[in-house]
Design an enzyme around this catalytic site. Structure first.
Site, mmCIF file in Angstrom:
data_model
loop_
_atom_site.group_PDB
_atom_site.id
_atom_site.type_symbol
_atom_site.label_atom_id
_atom_site.label_comp_id
_atom_site.label_asym_id
_atom_site.label_seq_id
_atom_site.Cartn_x
_atom_site.Cartn_y
_atom_site.Cartn_z
ATOM 1 N N ASN A 1 -10.379 -3.646 -6.723
ATOM 2 C CA ASN A 1 -9.615 -2.695 -7.549
ATOM 3 C C ASN A 1 -10.291 -2.361 -8.878
ATOM 4 O OD1 ASN A 1 -6.254 -3.729 -6.508
ATOM 5 N ND2 ASN A 1 -7.598 -2.131 -5.701
ATOM 6 N N ASP B 1 0.825 -1.203 0.000
ATOM 7 C CA ASP B 1 0.000 0.000 0.000
ATOM 8 C C ASP B 1 0.865 1.261 0.000
ATOM 9 O OD1 ASP B 1 -2.366 1.394 0.051
ATOM 10 O OD2 ASP B 1 -2.782 1.018 2.171
#
Ligand code: V0D
Length: 224
Positions: free
Chosen positions: A60, A12
């Protein structure tokens, strides 16, 4: 005492890294790919049996079309540029999640990469693509039920990770303290390691620190 065999990473912070520098998002992802390259080399140096990376979640798809297509381009370029080095370094590629939902050119490239490394016996690089843990667990439970016995053991045997060693250490970068639907079942006994380092800044040395922290916790608390 015991070294980690299987490490997983939630990579991340690419967007935050780019924003801090007033650069486009995609530059953060590009630098994120370079961090993946360092990590794969590090995994081999630290003799990990398996490294699982969360590259693309089922969530996503909700990102902008532009970002999704730039991620696909990055994935293709990574495979084209790094497959030979990985293959020569005895790395075996594995995909967890439903990669067949990607476009045919991506699917073809992934299958070529899987075939190229299929006979390797070194570190397994498991890439989570279009992966979600709740979906994985539901599919595994259904498969176990179809065989007539639903227990934790029979479910575990149907997970995408059934052929990997138990997950020892799960790392998440960029300061968020959540699992975000990644390896929920496998994390049951794993050590969790959170760092504020943004993914593009993550080096082999950060991996070494996490592995040392893991070994220290094992020493302090003993085995399971
Ligand atoms: C971008 C940060 C390697 C997160 C890391 C679209 C987002 C780099 C792969 C990959 C991504 C490696 C081997 C393989 C397939 C993919 C990758 C994606 C994103 C998915 F066989 N980095 N990487 N795949 N990023």
């Amino acid at each position: 005492m015991s070294a980690a065999r299987h490490v997983a990473i939630i990579m991340d912070g690419n967007g935050r890294w780019a924003k801090k520098r007033h650069l486009p998002h995609v530059v953060g992802h590009q630098r994120g790919v370079e961090a993946v390259r360092r990590l794969v080399r590090g995994a081999r140096d630290f003799e990990l049996e398996a490294l699982t990376i969360y590259a693309f979640s089922t969530e996503n798809w909700r990102r902008s079309e532009e970002e999704v297509s730039s991620l696909m381009g990055l994935m293709k370029r990574f495979i084209l540029s790094d497959l030979e080095e990985m293959a020569e370094n005895n790395i075996r590629l594995k995909i967890i999640g439903d990669y067949k939902a990607f476009t045919p050119d991506v699917v073809e490239l992934i299958e070529k990469a899987l075939a190229r490394t299929a006979d390797n016996s070194g570190t397994i690089l498991a890439v989570a693509l279009n992966y979600g843990a709740q979906d994985e667990i539901a599919r595994a439970a259904a498969a176990a039920a179809a065989k007539g016995e639903v227990t934790p053991e029979t479910i575990a045997a149907e997970l995408d990770t059934a052929d990997l060693p138990p997950l020892d250490l799960l790392i998440r970068t960029s300061g968020e303290v959540r699992l975000s639907n990644f390896l929920l079942w496998q994390a049951a006994y794993a050590e969790l390691y959170f760092t504020d380092v943004l993914w593009p800044d993550f080096t082999a040395n950060h991996l070494k620190e996490a592995l040392e922290e893991f070994a220290n916790r094992e020493r302090r608390y003993g085995g399971r």
